[in-house]
Scaffold this active site. Structure first.
Site, PDB file in Angstrom:
ATOM      1  N   CYS A 110      21.182 -26.134  16.208  1.00 13.02           N
ATOM      2  CA  CYS A 110      20.882 -26.122  14.771  1.00 13.02           C
ATOM      3  C   CYS A 110      21.281 -27.388  14.008  1.00 13.02           C
ATOM      4  O   CYS A 110      20.451 -27.946  13.290  1.00 13.02           O
ATOM      5  CB  CYS A 110      21.494 -24.904  14.089  1.00 13.02           C
ATOM      6  SG  CYS A 110      22.188 -23.695  15.177  1.00 13.02           S
ATOM      7  N   ARG A 170      28.362 -23.615  26.598  1.00  6.96           N
ATOM      8  CA  ARG A 170      29.357 -22.747  25.953  1.00  6.96           C
ATOM      9  C   ARG A 170      30.386 -22.297  26.978  1.00  6.96           C
ATOM     10  O   ARG A 170      30.032 -21.979  28.117  1.00  6.96           O
ATOM     11  CB  ARG A 170      28.681 -21.515  25.334  1.00  6.96           C
ATOM     12  CG  ARG A 170      27.716 -21.880  24.231  1.00  6.96           C
ATOM     13  CD  ARG A 170      27.080 -20.659  23.610  1.00  6.96           C
ATOM     14  NE  ARG A 170      26.010 -21.064  22.708  1.00  6.96           N
ATOM     15  CZ  ARG A 170      25.153 -20.226  22.137  1.00  6.96           C
ATOM     16  NH1 ARG A 170      25.240 -18.931  22.394  1.00  6.96           N
ATOM     17  NH2 ARG A 170      24.221 -20.677  21.329  1.00  6.96           N
ATOM     18  N   ASP A 227      14.701 -22.109  21.739  1.00  6.69           N
ATOM     19  CA  ASP A 227      15.246 -22.063  20.392  1.00  6.69           C
ATOM     20  C   ASP A 227      14.205 -22.475  19.354  1.00  6.69           C
ATOM     21  O   ASP A 227      13.259 -23.195  19.669  1.00  6.69           O
ATOM     22  CB  ASP A 227      16.432 -23.037  20.330  1.00  6.69           C
ATOM     23  CG  ASP A 227      17.435 -22.649  19.263  1.00  6.69           C
ATOM     24  OD1 ASP A 227      17.233 -21.600  18.612  1.00  6.69           O
ATOM     25  OD2 ASP A 227      18.413 -23.400  19.077  1.00  6.69           O
ATOM     26  N   LYS A 257      21.097 -10.171  10.943  1.00  8.83           N
ATOM     27  CA  LYS A 257      20.233 -10.526  12.078  1.00  8.83           C
ATOM     28  C   LYS A 257      19.553  -9.305  12.683  1.00  8.83           C
ATOM     29  O   LYS A 257      19.997  -8.176  12.495  1.00  8.83           O
ATOM     30  CB  LYS A 257      21.050 -11.238  13.156  1.00  8.83           C
ATOM     31  CG  LYS A 257      22.198 -10.383  13.682  1.00  8.83           C
ATOM     32  CD  LYS A 257      22.931 -11.072  14.816  1.00  8.83           C
ATOM     33  CE  LYS A 257      24.061 -10.197  15.310  1.00  8.83           C
ATOM     34  NZ  LYS A 257      24.693 -10.662  16.514  1.00  8.83           N
ATOM     35  N   HIS A 272      17.475 -18.779  12.479  1.00  9.56           N
ATOM     36  CA  HIS A 272      17.526 -19.167  13.903  1.00  9.56           C
ATOM     37  C   HIS A 272      16.769 -18.086  14.656  1.00  9.56           C
ATOM     38  O   HIS A 272      16.957 -16.910  14.370  1.00  9.56           O
ATOM     39  CB  HIS A 272      18.931 -19.133  14.495  1.00  9.56           C
ATOM     40  CG  HIS A 272      20.008 -19.764  13.695  1.00  9.56           C
ATOM     41  ND1 HIS A 272      20.574 -20.950  14.056  1.00  9.56           N
ATOM     42  CD2 HIS A 272      20.646 -19.365  12.583  1.00  9.56           C
ATOM     43  CE1 HIS A 272      21.530 -21.250  13.184  1.00  9.56           C
ATOM     44  NE2 HIS A 272      21.599 -20.304  12.297  1.00  9.56           N
TER      45      HIS A 272
HETATM   46 ZN   LIG Z   1      20.371 -22.207  15.531  1.00 10.14          ZN
END
Ligand SMILES: [Zn+2]
Ligand SMILES: [Zn+2]
Length: 596
Positions: free
Chosen positions: A289, A318, A338, A425, A471
């Site tokens: 992002c 991650r 993404d 979300k 997102h």
């Molecule tokens: Zn994102």
């Protein structure tokens, strides 16, 4: 707090009480066999329970004997009785049980109430077994189906999970309400083992994990890389046809960027340590992002530019603890399909609907039709845990709900308090071929980053406004998706996505020339195939292709060469006989196009 649409009303005792009661009975049976065993803990877990014992070793035949004895005991209708005790009383009861004494001391320190459960047989004399426990338990084991449990395995486990502590022996058990549920579970387990993507990944030569490279970092062999490429291409081309534009950003970014986005604060635990380049710190990106936001800010934006939909097959890194890593489904570096959507408040509902529609299309193409949607919203009682203005949350939650309803997801469940701190979300789970649920897609609002990066656009009145940011990743992580998908289809990929769509096998060396001809013709039509022209017997080569779960095997010999045809064997259908080569190619191309 989850609120499923139609909650099941329990009829008999709760499964929790059943599992926990069996764990006590197993401990009793174990003590009968090993009177000197020291008791650890015996909690319920998913599908069953375990109990830890301080004991030298327990073998398979002990397990069988303990299981048999526990079953006998269950049939006797043992009764459970709760008693609240003082720490002094508890210490007396467990005077020979060092682990229990440790727990008593801990609970005492935390000023927690202490209770024990005593297990009696029919007569009200001395209890057969006492455990430090807060329940719940059944009243009598006559409420439990003695055939609906099974001891499955023994494993070493450190007391309290700490390797400085003594190693205990852990007995694992499964327990359900009925024998049928246990049997169904065992069948499902056996099926899941056959489908294990780590096993299939090796057999089908898709991917590997190398100790020398590091844990959680899968390497893709040609067939796996091809599969990944095909999945990625399909997703990306679909997005590009649906109003998305492609962007591309690096794998690392300076610490300044991650400080500004807030990731070095709220996402620190999931990021790897910074490394220096010419005196400046950099970090591997855990998300794409902030980099997409830089692209947004490359020039002033007007309402006319919105909505902007930018997609990237972005590889992120991650931190995951080594103990949680698992094949492709839990890794340390992965590629997301993404995208970020930047838009105005007027556009948002439509954008979420479009994203949902794309999700259904993409997942449907892979045979995932049974979707479960979840709307995670803010806990109105804990507003302090979430950032963003009340009106923004209200607008976003309303937009997500309306989009779900309009797209026909009327049975979505709410997760109150399950929102990210930066926005509400939608999460989407799929059911695989054996009924397991996997969370794949996510569509998330973000009130954090647009303000941190001071993103703006100029509205119709010439005033500066903050764009909304969403997102979304529909397959989620490609690696994880591949792991799930391999298990869903048990490695038998449909022809449109299969890394090898057909194998050509000449019956003998004499026909290698014609086999080459067939291969060239298929390749000219973009069909992915292999030629097995080795000296191995015909039967053996066919067997290899079958083991590789290739959709089509094309056998060529004298008759086929003379008639410009191929003998077709289709996976799952067997020998379909000879077919003119041109007709085979035309049909195959249609099948690929239809994504059957
Ligand atoms: Zn994102
Ligand atoms: Zn208990």
């Amino acid at each position: 707090m989850k609120k499923p649409a139609g909650e099941k009303i329990a009829k008999g005792p709760s499964l929790e009480a059943v599992r926990h009661s069996i764990s006590h009975v197993v401990a009793l049976a174990t003590l009968e066999r090993f009177p000197k065993a020291k008791l650890g803990i015996g909690p319920t877990i998913e599908n069953g329970f375990y109990y830890d014992f301080g004991i030298k070793e327990i073998f398979e035949d002990d397990l069988k004997a303990i299981e048999g004895r526990a079953r006998e005991l269950l049939k006797q209708g043992l009764r459970f009785k709760k008693e609240v005790v003082t720490p002094a009383e508890a210490k007396k009861i467990f005077k020979d049980q060092p682990f229990k004494l440790e727990l008593v001391d801990e609970l005492k320190k935390q000023k927690k109430p202490l209770s024990v459960y005593k297990t009696y047989d029919k007569s009200p004399k001395d209890p057969l077994f006492i455990d430090l426990c807060s329940g719940p338990h059944v009243k009598s084991t006559s409420e439990i189906d003695p055939e609906a449990f099974k001891l499955t395995s023994i494993a070493g486990a450190y007391w309290k999970g700490d390797e400085k502590n003594p190693m205990l022996q852990r007995i694992y058990g499964l327990a359900f309400d009925s024998k049928k549920e246990l049997d169904d579970y065992l069948i499902m387990q056996a099926e899941a083992e056959k489908r294990d993507h780590r096993k299939l990944g090796a057999e089908l030569e898709l991917f590997m994990i190398s100790d020398e490279v590091g844990q959680g970092l899968p390497l893709f062999l040609p067939k796996g890389a091809r599969l990944k490429h095909e999945i990625m291409n399909f997703a990306l081309n679909t997005y590009l046809k649906n109003g998305y534009e492609l962007v591309n950003t690096p794998h690392i970014g300076s610490e300044k960027l991650w400080d500004r986005s807030g990731h070095t604060g709220f996402y620190k635990e999931s990021m790897y340590s910074p490394f220096g380049i010419e005196g400046e710190n950099y970090l591997l990106k855990p998300m794409n992002c902030p980099l997409h936001i830089q692209l947004y800010k490359s020039k002033p934006r007007s309402y006319r530019d919105l909505p902007i939909r930018w997609t990237e097959m972005g590889t992120v890194y991650r931190y995951e603890r080594s103990g949680t890593l698992h094949g492709l489904t839990r890794v340390r570096g992965f590629t997301q399909d993404d995208a970020h959507i930047f838009c105005t408040p007027e556009q948002i509902e439509d954008e979420v609907k479009k994203a949902l529609k794309l999700t259904m299309y993409i997942l449907g193409a892979f045979g995932f039709k049974d979707l479960e949607t979840n709307l995670s919203i803010r806990d109105p009682k804990k507003k302090g845990d979430f950032i963003g203005a009340d009106k923004d949350w209200a607008m976003a939650e309303k937009a997500l709900k309306a989009a779900l309803e309009e797209m026909g997801f009327n049975d979505f469940s709410y997760d109150v308090g399950g929102a990210a701190f930066y926005g509400p979300k939608i999460d989407i789970k799929v059911s695989d071929a054996i009924g397991r649920k996997w969370q794949l897609s996510t569509i998330q609002f973000d009130f954090n980053e647009p303000s941190r990066f001071d993103m703006t656009y100029v509205d119709q009145q010439g005033k500066e406004q903050r764009p909304l940011m969403v997102h979304r990743a529909l397959l989620g992580s490609l690696e994880r998706f591949m792991g799930v998908y391999i298990e869903h289809v048990a490695g038998a990929f449909p022809v449109w996505i299969a890394p090898v769509q057909a194998v050509v096998i000449p019956v003998s060396e004499k026909f290698n020339g014609y086999a080459e001809e067939v291969k060239a013709k298929l390749e000219a039509e973009d069909i992915r195939l292999e030629l097995y022209s080795s000296a191995e017997t015909l039967g053996r080569r066919i067997r290899t292709a079958e083991m590789q779960k290739v959709p089509y095997i094309l056998i060529v010999g004298d008759a086929e060469m003379k008639s410009q045809s191929v003998s077709v064997r289709k996976r799952g259908e067997g020998d379909l006989g000879p077919k003119p080569l041109d007709a085979f190619i035309a049909d195959l191309k249609q099948e690929i196009k239809d994504r059957k």
